[in-house]
Scaffold this motif. Sequence first.
Motif, PDB file in Angstrom:
ATOM      1  N   ALA A   1       0.755  -1.236  -0.113  1.00  0.00           N
ATOM      2  CA  ALA A   1       0.122   0.437   0.078  1.00  0.00           C
ATOM      3  C   ALA A   1       0.983   1.896  -0.238  1.00  0.00           C
ATOM      4  O   ALA A   1       0.845   2.359  -0.434  1.00  0.00           O
ATOM      5  N   VAL A   2       1.845   1.624   1.007  1.00  0.00           N
ATOM      6  CA  VAL A   2       3.073   1.983   1.299  1.00  0.00           C
ATOM      7  C   VAL A   2       3.522   2.880  -0.885  1.00  0.00           C
ATOM      8  O   VAL A   2       3.855   3.602  -1.093  1.00  0.00           O
ATOM      9  N   ILE A   3       3.874   1.495  -1.273  1.00  0.00           N
ATOM     10  CA  ILE A   3       4.528   2.113  -2.276  1.00  0.00           C
ATOM     11  C   ILE A   3       3.605   2.478  -3.309  1.00  0.00           C
ATOM     12  O   ILE A   3       4.178   2.835  -4.286  1.00  0.00           O
ATOM     13  N   ARG A   4       2.729   1.484  -3.461  1.00  0.00           N
ATOM     14  CA  ARG A   4       1.738   2.115  -4.424  1.00  0.00           C
ATOM     15  C   ARG A   4       1.061   3.948  -3.996  1.00  0.00           C
ATOM     16  O   ARG A   4       1.302   4.608  -5.548  1.00  0.00           O
ATOM     17  N   LEU A   5       1.149   3.724  -2.959  1.00  0.00           N
ATOM     18  CA  LEU A   5       1.403   5.365  -2.343  1.00  0.00           C
ATOM     19  C   LEU A   5       2.428   6.653  -2.668  1.00  0.00           C
ATOM     20  O   LEU A   5       1.826   8.044  -3.486  1.00  0.00           O
ATOM     21  N   VAL A   6       3.614   5.861  -2.804  1.00  0.00           N
ATOM     22  CA  VAL A   6       4.948   6.652  -3.369  1.00  0.00           C
ATOM     23  C   VAL A   6       4.651   6.671  -5.108  1.00  0.00           C
ATOM     24  O   VAL A   6       4.953   7.670  -5.862  1.00  0.00           O
ATOM     25  N   GLN A   7       3.951   5.866  -5.573  1.00  0.00           N
ATOM     26  CA  GLN A   7       4.032   5.483  -6.947  1.00  0.00           C
ATOM     27  C   GLN A   7       3.212   6.638  -7.484  1.00  0.00           C
ATOM     28  O   GLN A   7       2.501   7.075  -8.267  1.00  0.00           O
ATOM     29  N   ASP A   8       1.939   7.040  -6.966  1.00  0.00           N
ATOM     30  CA  ASP A   8       0.734   8.330  -7.002  1.00  0.00           C
ATOM     31  C   ASP A   8       1.315   9.607  -6.667  1.00  0.00           C
ATOM     32  O   ASP A   8       0.432  10.766  -7.041  1.00  0.00           O
ATOM     33  N   ASP A   9       2.813   9.540  -6.151  1.00  0.00           N
ATOM     34  CA  ASP A   9       2.790  11.186  -5.111  1.00  0.00           C
ATOM     35  C   ASP A   9       2.062  11.534  -4.761  1.00  0.00           C
ATOM     36  O   ASP A   9       1.799  12.707  -4.438  1.00  0.00           O
ATOM     37  N   LEU A  10       1.749  10.634  -3.611  1.00  0.00           N
ATOM     38  CA  LEU A  10       1.216  11.353  -2.482  1.00  0.00           C
ATOM     39  C   LEU A  10       2.225  11.143  -1.308  1.00  0.00           C
ATOM     40  O   LEU A  10       1.958  11.150  -0.119  1.00  0.00           O
ATOM     41  N   ALA A  11       2.853  10.277  -1.824  1.00  0.00           N
ATOM     42  CA  ALA A  11       4.086  10.017  -0.743  1.00  0.00           C
ATOM     43  C   ALA A  11       5.714   9.441  -0.832  1.00  0.00           C
ATOM     44  O   ALA A  11       5.265   9.754  -2.425  1.00  0.00           O
ATOM     45  N   ARG A  12       6.274   9.582  -0.378  1.00  0.00           N
ATOM     46  CA  ARG A  12       7.742   9.718  -0.941  1.00  0.00           C
ATOM     47  C   ARG A  12       8.871   9.301   0.218  1.00  0.00           C
ATOM     48  O   ARG A  12       8.429   9.217   1.025  1.00  0.00           O
ATOM     49  N   GLU A  13       9.999   8.687  -0.745  1.00  0.00           N
ATOM     50  CA  GLU A  13      11.376   8.328   0.233  1.00  0.00           C
ATOM     51  C   GLU A  13      12.474   8.940   0.570  1.00  0.00           C
ATOM     52  O   GLU A  13      12.625   9.959  -0.173  1.00  0.00           O
ATOM     53  N   GLU A  14      12.253   9.239   2.112  1.00  0.00           N
ATOM     54  CA  GLU A  14      13.099  10.134   2.064  1.00  0.00           C
ATOM     55  C   GLU A  14      14.649   9.106   2.734  1.00  0.00           C
ATOM     56  O   GLU A  14      13.929   8.500   3.735  1.00  0.00           O
ATOM     57  N   MET A  15      15.821   9.955   2.509  1.00  0.00           N
ATOM     58  CA  MET A  15      16.330   9.031   3.606  1.00  0.00           C
ATOM     59  C   MET A  15      16.589   8.733   4.846  1.00  0.00           C
ATOM     60  O   MET A  15      16.415  10.301   5.703  1.00  0.00           O
ATOM     61  N   ASN A  16      16.626   8.156   5.807  1.00  0.00           N
ATOM     62  CA  ASN A  16      16.960   7.355   6.871  1.00  0.00           C
ATOM     63  C   ASN A  16      15.907   7.766   7.640  1.00  0.00           C
ATOM     64  O   ASN A  16      15.135   7.791   8.990  1.00  0.00           O
ATOM     65  N   ARG A  17      14.613   7.956   6.504  1.00  0.00           N
ATOM     66  CA  ARG A  17      13.191   7.778   7.430  1.00  0.00           C
ATOM     67  C   ARG A  17      12.104   6.880   6.786  1.00  0.00           C
ATOM     68  O   ARG A  17      11.212   6.863   7.290  1.00  0.00           O
ATOM     69  N   GLY A  18      12.228   6.593   5.704  1.00  0.00           N
ATOM     70  CA  GLY A  18      11.461   6.190   4.717  1.00  0.00           C
ATOM     71  C   GLY A  18      10.494   6.185   4.139  1.00  0.00           C
ATOM     72  O   GLY A  18      10.131   7.742   3.717  1.00  0.00           O
ATOM     73  N   ALA A  19       9.112   6.180   4.066  1.00  0.00           N
ATOM     74  CA  ALA A  19       7.699   6.552   3.589  1.00  0.00           C
ATOM     75  C   ALA A  19       7.326   7.708   4.414  1.00  0.00           C
ATOM     76  O   ALA A  19       7.321   7.751   5.210  1.00  0.00           O
ATOM     77  N   VAL A  20       7.489   9.482   3.756  1.00  0.00           N
ATOM     78  CA  VAL A  20       6.427  10.345   4.374  1.00  0.00           C
ATOM     79  C   VAL A  20       5.740  10.915   2.945  1.00  0.00           C
ATOM     80  O   VAL A  20       5.749  10.563   2.074  1.00  0.00           O
ATOM     81  N   VAL A  21       4.052  11.461   3.716  1.00  0.00           N
ATOM     82  CA  VAL A  21       3.845  11.640   3.249  1.00  0.00           C
ATOM     83  C   VAL A  21       4.527  12.426   2.066  1.00  0.00           C
ATOM     84  O   VAL A  21       5.058  14.285   3.156  1.00  0.00           O
ATOM     85  N   ALA A  22       4.087  13.590   0.962  1.00  0.00           N
ATOM     86  CA  ALA A  22       4.883  14.459  -0.041  1.00  0.00           C
ATOM     87  C   ALA A  22       3.947  15.301   0.264  1.00  0.00           C
ATOM     88  O   ALA A  22       2.914  16.005   1.307  1.00  0.00           O
ATOM     89  N   ARG A  23       4.988  16.327   0.513  1.00  0.00           N
ATOM     90  CA  ARG A  23       4.720  17.945   0.118  1.00  0.00           C
ATOM     91  C   ARG A  23       4.630  18.350  -1.027  1.00  0.00           C
ATOM     92  O   ARG A  23       5.526  18.048  -1.907  1.00  0.00           O
ATOM     93  N   ILE A  24       3.935  18.931  -1.764  1.00  0.00           N
ATOM     94  CA  ILE A  24       3.882  19.431  -3.019  1.00  0.00           C
ATOM     95  C   ILE A  24       3.089  20.880  -2.704  1.00  0.00           C
ATOM     96  O   ILE A  24       2.436  21.472  -2.021  1.00  0.00           O
ATOM     97  N   GLU A  25       4.551  22.018  -3.378  1.00  0.00           N
ATOM     98  CA  GLU A  25       4.473  23.199  -2.890  1.00  0.00           C
ATOM     99  C   GLU A  25       5.088  23.898  -4.422  1.00  0.00           C
ATOM    100  O   GLU A  25       5.855  23.201  -5.278  1.00  0.00           O
ATOM    101  N   GLY A  26       5.101  24.794  -4.926  1.00  0.00           N
ATOM    102  CA  GLY A  26       5.750  25.846  -5.620  1.00  0.00           C
ATOM    103  C   GLY A  26       5.120  25.393  -7.263  1.00  0.00           C
ATOM    104  O   GLY A  26       4.493  25.485  -7.299  1.00  0.00           O
TER     105      GLY A  26
END
Length: 233
Positions: A71-96
């Motif tokens: 499920a988390v992989i799908r969220l990353v694929q949907d750009d709703l989440a992102r992988e961050e170094m040393n943190r794993g998947a987090v909810v995406a920040r979308i701005e600018g």
Amino acid sequence: MTTQVPSGSSALTLPVLPPDTDLQTGERVGELIYRTLRDRIISGELRPGARLSVPALAEEFRVSRSPVRDAVIRLVQDDLAREEMNRGAVVARIEGEELVSLYEAREALEWAVARLAAERYTPALRRRLLALLTEHREVAEAGDFARHIELDAAFHREIRQAAQSPVLIRMLDGVQGRVMIAMRSTSLTGGMVQAVAEHQAIFEALGSGDPDAAGEAARAHIRRLKELLRAAC
């Protein structure tokens, strides 16, 4: 029928699955977890930057880690989440510029679905849109930004469902989900009263049965928001 975990748990309420479906790793369970997490992200319950810990979520949902990881992989694929170094998947920040780019795509897509919705307009759609407009007008005048976001999304969701185009619906669902994340963390309101007035124009154009007028009303609405976002970058 549903299968529930013992009371006092925050685990999912899962549907009764066929006997040959493994509750711990079955694809249907993974889909439920994905939709639950997606809803939490879009509703703002999970804020941008929030960790999506597979072990913690597996414990919460009382399932193995495998469907949660999927499920988390799908969220990353949907750009709703992102992988961050040393943190794993987090909810995406979308701005600018990324948000401006989303609105560029949304401008074209909302134009297309409004045209189709005008061709397939029904009395039932009119009643639903009118009810949303009535509440939205009251909410905008009261300055309730959180509810404004919800009603804005609901209005556009009704139109894209009325378009009856599965491909366009999937595309706009993806864009709208990411827009919802961004709008819950921005100070830019986009002018709530103005947005309602633009929704009214879309509503009237749809009711006229004129696809060109409906498409242009929808495009003008999204274009104004896009330019506001671009100016704020």
